[in-house]
Scaffold this active site. Structure first.
Site, PDB file in Angstrom:
ATOM      1  N   ASP A   1     118.979 -47.588  42.222  1.00 21.77           N
ATOM      2  CA  ASP A   1     119.923 -45.682  42.697  1.00 21.77           C
ATOM      3  C   ASP A   1     119.469 -45.608  43.912  1.00 21.77           C
ATOM      4  OD1 ASP A   1     119.640 -44.902  39.818  1.00 21.77           O
ATOM      5  OD2 ASP A   1     117.065 -44.939  39.946  1.00 21.77           O
TER       6      ASP A   1
ATOM      7  N   HIS B   1     110.236 -50.803  42.343  1.00 23.04           N
ATOM      8  CA  HIS B   1     110.899 -51.411  40.922  1.00 23.04           C
ATOM      9  C   HIS B   1     109.141 -51.877  40.072  1.00 23.04           C
ATOM     10  CE1 HIS B   1     113.263 -52.923  37.365  1.00 23.04           C
ATOM     11  NE2 HIS B   1     113.758 -52.037  38.009  1.00 23.04           N
TER      12      HIS B   1
HETATM   13  N1  ACO Z   1     107.530 -44.915  47.549  1.00 21.94           N
HETATM   14  C1  ACO Z   1     106.300 -44.931  48.017  1.00 21.94           C
HETATM   15  N2  ACO Z   1     105.252 -45.894  47.823  1.00 21.94           N
HETATM   16  C2  ACO Z   1     105.715 -46.818  46.523  1.00 21.94           C
HETATM   17  C3  ACO Z   1     106.772 -46.235  45.628  1.00 21.94           C
HETATM   18  C4  ACO Z   1     107.849 -45.060  46.629  1.00 21.94           C
HETATM   19  N3  ACO Z   1     108.932 -45.118  45.554  1.00 21.94           N
HETATM   20  N4  ACO Z   1     106.964 -46.710  44.960  1.00 21.94           N
HETATM   21  C5  ACO Z   1     105.971 -47.620  44.509  1.00 21.94           C
HETATM   22  N5  ACO Z   1     105.000 -46.707  46.036  1.00 21.94           N
HETATM   23  C6  ACO Z   1     103.853 -47.566  45.642  1.00 21.94           C
HETATM   24  C7  ACO Z   1     102.614 -47.091  45.232  1.00 21.94           C
HETATM   25  O1  ACO Z   1     102.458 -45.268  45.565  1.00 21.94           O
HETATM   26  C8  ACO Z   1     101.377 -47.776  44.849  1.00 21.94           C
HETATM   27  O2  ACO Z   1     100.845 -47.780  46.419  1.00 21.94           O
HETATM   28  P1  ACO Z   1      98.661 -48.476  46.448  1.00 21.94           P
HETATM   29  O3  ACO Z   1      99.038 -49.437  45.917  1.00 21.94           O
HETATM   30  O4  ACO Z   1      98.951 -48.567  47.488  1.00 21.94           O
HETATM   31  O5  ACO Z   1      98.701 -46.530  45.174  1.00 21.94           O
HETATM   32  C9  ACO Z   1     102.408 -48.863  44.589  1.00 21.94           C
HETATM   33  O6  ACO Z   1     103.253 -48.985  45.803  1.00 21.94           O
HETATM   34  C10 ACO Z   1     102.423 -49.361  43.447  1.00 21.94           C
HETATM   35  O7  ACO Z   1     103.159 -48.522  42.738  1.00 21.94           O
HETATM   36  P2  ACO Z   1     103.353 -48.625  41.220  1.00 21.94           P
HETATM   37  O8  ACO Z   1     103.467 -46.817  40.902  1.00 21.94           O
HETATM   38  O9  ACO Z   1     101.808 -49.106  40.805  1.00 21.94           O
HETATM   39  O10 ACO Z   1     104.023 -49.490  40.848  1.00 21.94           O
HETATM   40  P3  ACO Z   1     105.035 -49.335  39.251  1.00 21.94           P
HETATM   41  O11 ACO Z   1     105.543 -50.278  39.484  1.00 21.94           O
HETATM   42  O12 ACO Z   1     104.460 -48.419  38.520  1.00 21.94           O
HETATM   43  O13 ACO Z   1     106.627 -48.344  39.441  1.00 21.94           O
HETATM   44  C11 ACO Z   1     108.179 -46.651  40.174  1.00 21.94           C
HETATM   45  C12 ACO Z   1     107.535 -48.823  40.186  1.00 21.94           C
HETATM   46  C13 ACO Z   1     107.998 -46.181  38.945  1.00 21.94           C
HETATM   47  C14 ACO Z   1     110.250 -47.689  39.876  1.00 21.94           C
HETATM   48  C15 ACO Z   1     106.994 -46.253  41.409  1.00 21.94           C
HETATM   49  O14 ACO Z   1     108.355 -47.387  42.628  1.00 21.94           O
HETATM   50  C16 ACO Z   1     108.678 -45.593  41.872  1.00 21.94           C
HETATM   51  O15 ACO Z   1     107.653 -44.091  41.430  1.00 21.94           O
HETATM   52  N6  ACO Z   1     109.580 -45.544  41.958  1.00 21.94           N
HETATM   53  C17 ACO Z   1     110.365 -44.347  42.459  1.00 21.94           C
HETATM   54  C18 ACO Z   1     110.952 -44.057  41.743  1.00 21.94           C
HETATM   55  C19 ACO Z   1     111.763 -44.427  41.214  1.00 21.94           C
HETATM   56  O16 ACO Z   1     113.277 -44.831  42.627  1.00 21.94           O
HETATM   57  N7  ACO Z   1     112.780 -45.108  40.299  1.00 21.94           N
HETATM   58  C20 ACO Z   1     113.907 -45.375  39.729  1.00 21.94           C
HETATM   59  C21 ACO Z   1     113.213 -47.104  39.138  1.00 21.94           C
HETATM   60  S1  ACO Z   1     114.780 -47.844  38.997  1.00 21.94           S
HETATM   61  C22 ACO Z   1     115.191 -47.819  37.830  1.00 21.94           C
HETATM   62  O17 ACO Z   1     115.101 -47.235  36.834  1.00 21.94           O
HETATM   63  C23 ACO Z   1     117.021 -47.589  37.284  1.00 21.94           C
END
Ligand code: ACO
Length: 388
Positions: free
Chosen positions: A325, A271
């Protein structure tokens, strides 16, 4: 009178705005002061108007929380009853809108359906100020979704029932019978838990539209379009698909391992704001367990729990924890709501927060107009088409 003179433009000097800083994803930028929602991302706490969401989900019903979000205070009993009556009285869809719903393709994507019909609501507007229209949107959105479900399933349309709650009426209209108390309470809590979440992408997008002084229908239509993407509202549906792929609890470890090794994300994890557990995740998990027991589907719940454990082992060191979620899709599934409606469930719940934020923004409106840092070329020599 002296003629107005425009400022001179120096044809040889170009003002470059390259001092501006780029904030990718607008992370850390505040666009308004707000009294609606506070998220303590490290402490895993969420507040609506100063009340901890865990207190609200324990003691309040959805209608009370909608009132709180819109008007800033918890209602007295009389205020609540009058607000419930108002919501119930606004549920009925105008005939034109019902006709429109039944003219749309039965295989419409549910989010496309909701975006289209919310937009069309402006054509059937029955007056009132923007707050009244907002309350109408909150009242009607679940009815439109249930109507869509009945239509595409070949079921007769039903009239909304004014004596039922928002949650009770929604389940009644979906399935044609008044729900059991336990089901209604789960639905009510699910609505409540997703009613607001600060300036998430969809709420922010609605404010961009609202800030131009476009009306509330246009603003909420924007929000629905933004919620549709899998990085935002679409994740609960992806979690259900993921659990289907996993199949059984014993396959969870290898599935998660494989996904992460191939650089894929685990849906329902991570998140932008929470760097700890999302408090709503805990509430949804409790409801998912209750419903799984009730439905005799502990296998599905255990599969989810094993995926959660396997992902936590590998992601917690990066502060990636389960978000709302991860279990919400399962709760909807156990309520009998078709999988493909998972994102629209999020949308009809969030309608309350969208309306509250739009109304609050208009109190001190300022056009939202950021800029892009230009990094392209300038003053290129123009080449006529024959010579290119
Ligand atoms: N699974 C695996 N790795 C993850 C996940 C995940 N779900 N989420 C983040 N990471 C990792 C990324 O790969 C990144 O790793 P790195 O630093 O080694 O490259 C690190 O964590 C940071 O990730 P970002 O994408 O920079 O984090 P951001 O804050 O932009 O992303 C997001 C937030 C988009 C929600 C992300 O966690 C994601 O894609 N999650 C999966 C989709 C999801 O569940 N969305 C619902 C969000 S809640 C809502 O909107 C109701």
């Amino acid at each position: 009178m002296e003629k107005f003179k425009y400022p001179d433009i120096n044809p040889l000097r170009i003002e470059m705005s390259d001092e501006c800083q780029v904030y990718k994803g607008l992370e850390g930028i505040c666009v308004k002061e707000s009294r609606i929602c506070y998220i303590d991302g490290k402490g895993s706490r969420l507040y609506y108007r100063g009340y901890n969401i865990m207190d609200l989900v324990e003691h309040s019903k959805y209608e009370e929380v909608v009132y709180l979000l819109l008007f800033g205070e918890l209602p007295s009993r009389e205020e609540l009853e009058s607000f419930e009556r108002k919501l119930a009285s606004k549920r009925r869809l105008p005939d034109g809108l019902r006709g429109l719903i039944r003219s749309l393709p039965k295989d419409s994507d549910p989010m496309d359906f909701l975006r289209t019909t919310v937009s069309a609501m402006s054509l059937f507007d029955d007056g009132g100020d923007e707050t009244e229209k907002g309350i109408g949107l909150i009242a009607k959105a679940p009815v439109m979704l249930a109507e869509f479900h009945r239509y595409r399933s070949g079921l007769e349309p039903l009239e909304p029932r004014e004596e039922l709650s928002q949650a009770g009426n929604f389940l009644y209209m979906m399935f044609g019978k008044v729900p059991e108390g336990s089901e209604e309470r789960v639905m009510d809590r699910a609505f409540l838990l997703l009613a607001d979440h600060g300036l998430c992408a969809s709420t922010f997008a609605s404010l961009v539209t609202a800030s131009t002084l476009a009306d509330i229908y246009a603003s909420i239509t924007t929000a629905i379009g933004t919620l549709a993407g899998p990085l935002h509202g679409g994740a609960n549906l992806q979690v259900l698909k993921m659990l289907e792929e996993v199949g059984s609890p014993d396959r969870a470890e290898s599935y998660v391992e494989g996904m992460l090794k191939s650089g894929k994300r685990i849906w329902g994890f991570g998140h932008r704001v929470y760097k700890n557990f999302d408090p709503r995740y805990r509430a949804f998990k409790r409801m998912a367990r209750e419903m799984a027991e009730l439905r005799g589907r502990m296998d599905l719940f255990e599969t989810a729990e094993k995926v959660e454990e396997a992902a936590l082992k590998r992601l917690a060191h990066k502060n990636i924890y389960p978000n709302v979620d991860f279990y919400s899709g399962l709760v909807y599934y156990f309520l009998g709501i078709p999988q493909d409606l998972a994102i629209t469930m999020f949308a009809i719940s969030r309608m309350a927060g969208w309306v509250a934020h739009i109304l609050e923004y208009w109190e001190q409106n300022r056009l939202i107009r950021p800029k892009a840092k230009y990094v392209g070329e300038l003053d290129k020599k123009y080449v006529p088409i024959e010579e290119r």
